[in-house]
Design a protein around this motif. Sequence first.
Motif, PDB file in Angstrom:
ATOM      1  N   PHE A  63      -0.076   7.549   6.934  1.00 15.35           N
ATOM      2  CA  PHE A  63      -0.394   7.221   5.653  1.00 15.35           C
ATOM      3  C   PHE A  63      -1.979   7.521   5.156  1.00 15.35           C
ATOM      4  CE2 PHE A  63       3.525   4.629   6.439  1.00 15.35           C
ATOM      5  CZ  PHE A  63       4.260   5.300   5.421  1.00 15.35           C
ATOM      6  N   MET A 117       2.466   1.989  -0.370  1.00 10.19           N
ATOM      7  CA  MET A 117       3.677   2.577  -0.673  1.00 10.19           C
ATOM      8  C   MET A 117       4.435   1.736  -1.572  1.00 10.19           C
ATOM      9  SD  MET A 117       5.718   1.580   2.775  1.00 10.19           S
ATOM     10  CE  MET A 117       4.713   2.457   3.947  1.00 10.19           C
ATOM     11  N   ASP A 118       5.674   2.351  -2.065  1.00 10.63           N
ATOM     12  CA  ASP A 118       6.622   1.617  -3.072  1.00 10.63           C
ATOM     13  C   ASP A 118       7.165   0.374  -2.147  1.00 10.63           C
ATOM     14  OD1 ASP A 118       8.253   1.068  -5.218  1.00 10.63           O
ATOM     15  OD2 ASP A 118       9.810   1.875  -4.176  1.00 10.63           O
ATOM     16  N   TYR A 141       7.374  10.974   0.775  1.00  8.60           N
ATOM     17  CA  TYR A 141       6.021  10.883   0.107  1.00  8.60           C
ATOM     18  C   TYR A 141       5.690  12.033  -0.367  1.00  8.60           C
ATOM     19  CZ  TYR A 141       7.062   6.006   1.839  1.00  8.60           C
ATOM     20  OH  TYR A 141       7.181   4.789   2.266  1.00  8.60           O
TER      21      TYR A 141
END
Length: 572
Positions: free
Chosen positions: A441, A457-458, A478
Amino acid sequence: MGIITISAANCKNCYRCVRFCPVKAISIRDDQARIEDKACIQCGICVNQCPQNAKQIQGGLEAVLRYRASGQPLLLSLAPSYSGAFEQSLTEIAAELLKRGFSLVEETAVGARIVAGEYRRLVAAQGDGGCLISSPCSVIINLVEKHYPRLLPHLTPVVSPMIAHGRLLKARWGPESRVIFAGPCIAKKEEAREPAVAGAIDAVLTFAELREFLASPELPPAQRPRSLAPNPDAGKGRWFPLPGGLLRAAGLAEGVLEQDILIVDGMEEVMAALEALAAGEIKPRLVEMLACKGGCIGGPFMPKAPVFPARRDRFITTLLSLEDGEHIAGREEIELGREFRVRPYQRIYPGEKKIRAILDAMGKTTPDKELNCGSCGYESCRDKAVAIAQGMAELEMCVPYMREKAENLASTIIDFTPNAILVVDAQLRIKEFNPAAEKLFKVMAEAVKERPLGMVMDETHFATVLNSRRPLQVKVEYPHLGIVTHQRLSYIEEEDLVLALIIDITDMERQKEAFATVKRETIAKAQEVIEKQMKVAQLIAGQLGETTAESKVLLTKLIQLVQEGGDENVLP
Ligand code: SF4
Ligand code: SF4
């Protein structure tokens, strides 16, 4: 074999017995507790403390049944603490035992009264500076013989009330009679077979075993033996189970200056007194010692209910209600003297270098790491290291050490796994973010730990798992990072956390896409060939038509194969 054995199946290696054993006679090897008989003093504390009931005591009932079957007269010597253990009176207990094959039930206190007289005589004959340690308690004898051999000359050379009574009974009713002692103490089982006094007592029952026998079926009246008349001459011998009872029974409490007498009960006090005696810090003329706190009534094999104060109360009430019988002691001549033997149990104390090496191996490299938490059963990390050197303990008994080891292993796995690991709490705050997650990430753990998951993130899937408490597997893309992931989310109930294992499947997805493109192109080409063939077939009818039809079948199969082959790359 000792009188206590440990069931390997039941022992759960909790070290509770190690912690409570006053002489550290329990070793742990291969994750199993073992009693070192040479060191054990048979106090019974470990039996009582084991939460798994892993310890068994050598039973005496089998011998009693054998003697009964052989027709030998059975005589019961009942320890004076019986009234703390049984609700029934002596008369009631005796009546029940007579129905089950006993010929006589008599109080051991009859023997205690004679022993008390012997103490009175010995104290009177004692020279200046002498010190006598009382010896009715078998645990005290074991303790001195095995762990304080220097104090052996101080043990009062008199048999215990149990042995005195056994000898009295045999002298009166004949050597072929079988004397069974019932009491609250397992150490008496070994005392009965000790060479110096063997032959007086034929079997020893705990009160629990006696209770079991009392619950067994009665004998038919025709099979019951003739009952014999008991000697009621117990008198102050009944005081023996209480701290100070021996002195009172011997009439010594008033005759000797207070500071000349020491009364100690309970292993802690007893060992402190023995240490002080060995060091010459105290010089009493007589020390009355009982291994159990509160005396025999507080022993580990007394019933748990009623509680100790109530048991003691019942004992004293019974004691005061019993009247002295006719004084007939002394009619039988019995030997009251007893010798003791040194049975030293010595462990070699390791050198400082060895202790240091073991402490280091336990991760106790500096004094502040020596927690001395006692979870291993030893008072201090150093004591535990000494026990390891002596073969009594294992490195793995140190709970903080094992926890640290497990944590190190867990963090190594988390740090080195190629997959991202994320843990979030019930507020969706990030608690764990491993190096693979940092890489995937493109953010450092310090920047996101304890911060909202939404920063990375979601949160939708994590919130779903938190609410449903059910695991979930999803594919998540992503696009801003150019990655595709496969995520396995699990709910950890104990901690109210969600753990996510995130696998980077970007390359796999790319390969799938490339393969799909090839597939699409192949199918288009095949369709094109079929169409062309069909046109030719329409032009050249007849024999060529069959060949064309075969080509169509073959190409259609090829299309099917290509389509099916593509499906194998779908993620599980
Ligand atoms: S108390 Fe001792 S015998 Fe009982 S389970 Fe624990 S380690 Fe085993
Ligand atoms: S009976 Fe007493 S001395 Fe023996 S192992 Fe158990 S606690 Fe230790």
